[in-house]
Design a protein around this motif. Structure first.
Motif, PDB file in Angstrom:
ATOM      1  N   TRP A 122     -32.757  34.248 -28.580  1.00 15.46           N
ATOM      2  CA  TRP A 122     -32.672  33.756 -27.200  1.00 15.46           C
ATOM      3  C   TRP A 122     -33.417  34.673 -26.221  1.00 15.46           C
ATOM      4  N   ALA A 123     -33.768  35.875 -26.683  1.00 14.25           N
ATOM      5  CA  ALA A 123     -34.494  36.813 -25.826  1.00 14.25           C
ATOM      6  C   ALA A 123     -35.880  37.153 -26.370  1.00 14.25           C
ATOM      7  N   TRP A 124     -35.984  37.305 -27.695  1.00 13.47           N
ATOM      8  CA  TRP A 124     -37.235  37.754 -28.306  1.00 13.47           C
ATOM      9  C   TRP A 124     -37.530  36.946 -29.569  1.00 13.47           C
ATOM     10  N   ARG A 125     -38.768  36.526 -29.716  1.00 11.58           N
ATOM     11  CA  ARG A 125     -39.287  35.918 -30.961  1.00 11.58           C
ATOM     12  C   ARG A 125     -38.447  34.716 -31.414  1.00 11.58           C
ATOM     13  N   TYR A 126     -38.425  33.703 -30.582  1.00 20.09           N
ATOM     14  CA  TYR A 126     -37.653  32.505 -30.915  1.00 20.09           C
ATOM     15  C   TYR A 126     -38.147  31.846 -32.203  1.00 20.09           C
ATOM     16  N   GLU A 332     -44.117  44.993 -27.767  1.00 20.35           N
ATOM     17  CA  GLU A 332     -44.877  43.804 -27.359  1.00 20.35           C
ATOM     18  C   GLU A 332     -45.713  43.280 -28.527  1.00 20.35           C
ATOM     19  N   TRP A 333     -46.279  44.196 -29.309  1.00 15.59           N
ATOM     20  CA  TRP A 333     -47.083  43.772 -30.457  1.00 15.59           C
ATOM     21  C   TRP A 333     -46.217  43.063 -31.482  1.00 15.59           C
ATOM     22  N   LYS A 334     -45.060  43.639 -31.784  1.00 20.90           N
ATOM     23  CA  LYS A 334     -44.203  43.044 -32.801  1.00 20.90           C
ATOM     24  C   LYS A 334     -43.651  41.695 -32.349  1.00 20.90           C
ATOM     25  N   SER A 335     -43.304  41.581 -31.077  1.00 21.79           N
ATOM     26  CA  SER A 335     -42.673  40.347 -30.585  1.00 21.79           C
ATOM     27  C   SER A 335     -43.678  39.328 -30.082  1.00 21.79           C
ATOM     28  N   GLY A 336     -44.878  39.784 -29.714  1.00 18.44           N
ATOM     29  CA  GLY A 336     -45.830  38.870 -29.088  1.00 18.44           C
ATOM     30  C   GLY A 336     -45.436  38.509 -27.673  1.00 18.44           C
ATOM     31  N   GLN A 337     -44.539  39.286 -27.065  1.00 25.88           N
ATOM     32  CA  GLN A 337     -44.069  39.014 -25.707  1.00 25.88           C
ATOM     33  C   GLN A 337     -44.152  40.286 -24.882  1.00 25.88           C
ATOM     34  N   SER A 338     -44.392  40.118 -23.600  1.00 28.42           N
ATOM     35  CA  SER A 338     -44.360  41.264 -22.694  1.00 28.42           C
ATOM     36  C   SER A 338     -42.993  41.421 -22.046  1.00 28.42           C
ATOM     37  N   ARG A 339     -42.137  40.393 -22.153  1.00 29.31           N
ATOM     38  CA  ARG A 339     -40.804  40.446 -21.570  1.00 29.31           C
ATOM     39  C   ARG A 339     -39.909  39.445 -22.290  1.00 29.31           C
ATOM     40  N   PRO A 340     -38.587  39.613 -22.220  1.00 31.94           N
ATOM     41  CA  PRO A 340     -37.691  38.652 -22.879  1.00 31.94           C
ATOM     42  C   PRO A 340     -37.744  37.283 -22.211  1.00 31.94           C
ATOM     43  N   TYR A 341     -37.274  36.253 -22.948  1.00 32.32           N
ATOM     44  CA  TYR A 341     -37.249  34.898 -22.401  1.00 32.32           C
ATOM     45  C   TYR A 341     -36.266  34.774 -21.244  1.00 32.32           C
ATOM     46  N   VAL A 342     -35.187  35.546 -21.293  1.00 30.70           N
ATOM     47  CA  VAL A 342     -34.167  35.468 -20.248  1.00 30.70           C
ATOM     48  C   VAL A 342     -34.416  36.573 -19.227  1.00 30.70           C
ATOM     49  N   PRO A 343     -33.952  36.400 -18.000  1.00 27.37           N
ATOM     50  CA  PRO A 343     -34.224  37.414 -16.972  1.00 27.37           C
ATOM     51  C   PRO A 343     -33.339  38.643 -17.051  1.00 27.37           C
ATOM     52  N   TRP A 344     -32.374  38.660 -17.977  1.00 30.61           N
ATOM     53  CA  TRP A 344     -31.422  39.762 -18.062  1.00 30.61           C
ATOM     54  C   TRP A 344     -31.645  40.553 -19.348  1.00 30.61           C
TER      55      TRP A 344
END
Length: 419
Positions: A122-126, A332-344
């Motif tokens: 729900w936050a990283w790497r759905y 960021e490299w492992k997840s492919g994201q710069s931030r989580p999907y949720v704001p918290w």
């Protein structure tokens, strides 16, 4: 027929979860046998330990690379043994990188697999949901909002609640914790939890200590309690404390006896769970951090499970976290994201779907900002009461018969297999 359960727990929190599940299974099947990778709490329940959970405990990507040969060897051994003599069911507790890979191999061989503690998709790497769907016969999740996610994705799931919500009282007795720790009843007390990892101590503790220096200038009588998970973390923290000295600071260490500060420096005391909730035995059996949080008026804490514990103790808090640029790039490299999907980031806020308590992360985690937010948590009574009300609701939502619900789901999978 005796139930044979394969289990893998890879860290202390998983060890405690698994031990509670084992007790739940034993209530239904006194002759059940659990085997695999685990820790001391599981061994106390009669676990047949093939490998210690220390074999899987790694801190960060660099440590994981160093430990890769031994991790692969452990993985190969347990997989070979379970494929040769199939258990009735396999239960992987957390440790998703290790367990999901193993679960896929076992499920393909016809062994039903249960995964306890859903990865934070729900936050990283759905996209991990696809691997979970392939590898897992049944998910057991700790948080109510996770159940909807897995149901939507067609993964059989049971919400079992969070065991911490059973272990931590709904109305913690602050006065009893203070008596145990030797803290004055009317003192203003801050719990300082800069993390359990060396990297967290290095990055967060200096900021926390400089923030406390600012707070102490506003209240010279402020009492600061700092629980430490082991002697190594204590040494690292004390080195930083010498660089950023603060008055009225006590280090509370689980391993050492005594509840009062030594006259010449920080003391260590810590204690954890027993019978009478006001007795020394009760406090002596619990994690030192729990006693500190229960005694405190507010908590300054590194993001992680400790934030949920502080919420269950109904303590206003300020959540913080800092990564080095290299750690941030690796994440960021492992997840492919710069931030989580949720704001918290903090679990209390995630569960409330709201910024119930402040989160000061990265460049925002300045000593000045930390001090300002923590002062509000310590002194603003109406604000603190609102926070407590939100935390009571969270606690009520997480209270379930976790061992019983988990055991029933596991035994159901053992009876019906992977179909």
């Amino acid at each position: 027929m005796t139930l044979r359960v394969g289990m893998v727990a890879g860290e202390p929190s998983g060890d405690l979860l698994a031990a509670r599940v084992m007790r739940g299974i034993a209530r239904h099947d006194a002759g059940s046998r659990c085997e695999g990778i685990g820790g001391p709490a599981m061994r106390l329940q009669g676990f047949d330990t093939w490998h210690s959970m220390d074999a899987l405990t790694v801190f960060g990507y660099v440590d994981a690379l160093k430990r890769l040969p031994s991790l692969l060897s452990t993985y190969s051994d347990v997989k070979k043994r379970w494929l040769a003599q199939k258990p009735d069911v396999f239960v992987g507790i957390d440790a998703p990188d290790f367990n999901l890979r193993l679960e896929l191999q076992l499920k393909q061989a016809g062994i039903p697999t249960v995964h306890f503690v859903g990865p934070s998709i729900w936050a990283w790497r759905y996209e991990r949901i696809h691997k979970i769907r392939q590898a897992v016969s049944h998910m057991l999740v700790l948080f109510p909002f996770e159940e909807e996610i897995y149901q939507k994705e067609g993964v059989p799931v049971t919400y079992v609640g969070h065991p911490l919500a059973e272990l931590i009282p709904m109305q913690p007795d602050r006065a009893a914790a203070r008596r145990y720790l030797g803290v004055e009843p009317g003192a203003r007390v801050l719990a300082l939890l800069p993390g359990s990892r060396s990297s967290e101590i290095k990055l967060l503790a200096p900021r926390f200590l400089r923030a406390v220096q600012l707070l102490s200038s506003q209240d010279p009588q402020l009492q600061v309690l700092v629980p430490m998970v082991n002697a190594g973390r204590r040494r690292e923290f004390e080195a930083l404390l010498r660089q950023h000295p603060i008055a009225n600071c006590r280090i509370i260490d689980q391993a050492e006896a005594g509840s009062r500060p030594a006259p010449d420096g920080p003391a260590c005391a810590g204690r954890a769970e027993g019978g009478d909730t006001g007795s020394d035995a009760y406090f002596a059996a619990r994690p030192a951090a729990w006693n500190v949080m229960q005694a405190a008026d507010a908590v300054l804490v590194a993001s992680g499970t400790a934030t949920l514990e502080a919420a269950l103790f109904k303590r206003p808090m300020v959540i913080s976290y800092v990564l080095t640029p290299m750690m941030k790039r690796l994440m960021e490299w492992k997840s492919g994201q710069s931030r989580p999907y949720v704001p918290w980031v903090g679990l209390p806020n995630v569960l409330a779907r709201d910024f119930v308590v402040p989160e000061l992360l990265q460049d925002d985690a300045t000593p000045e900002a930390l001090a300002e937010a923590t002062w509000k948590a310590l002194t603003d009574t109406p604000y603190a009461q609102q926070v407590v009300q939100r935390f009571v609701a969270i606690h009520e939502s997480l209270r379930r018969d976790t061992p019983g619900l988990a055991a029933r789901a596991i035994m159901e999978q053992a009876r019906h297999g992977t179909a």
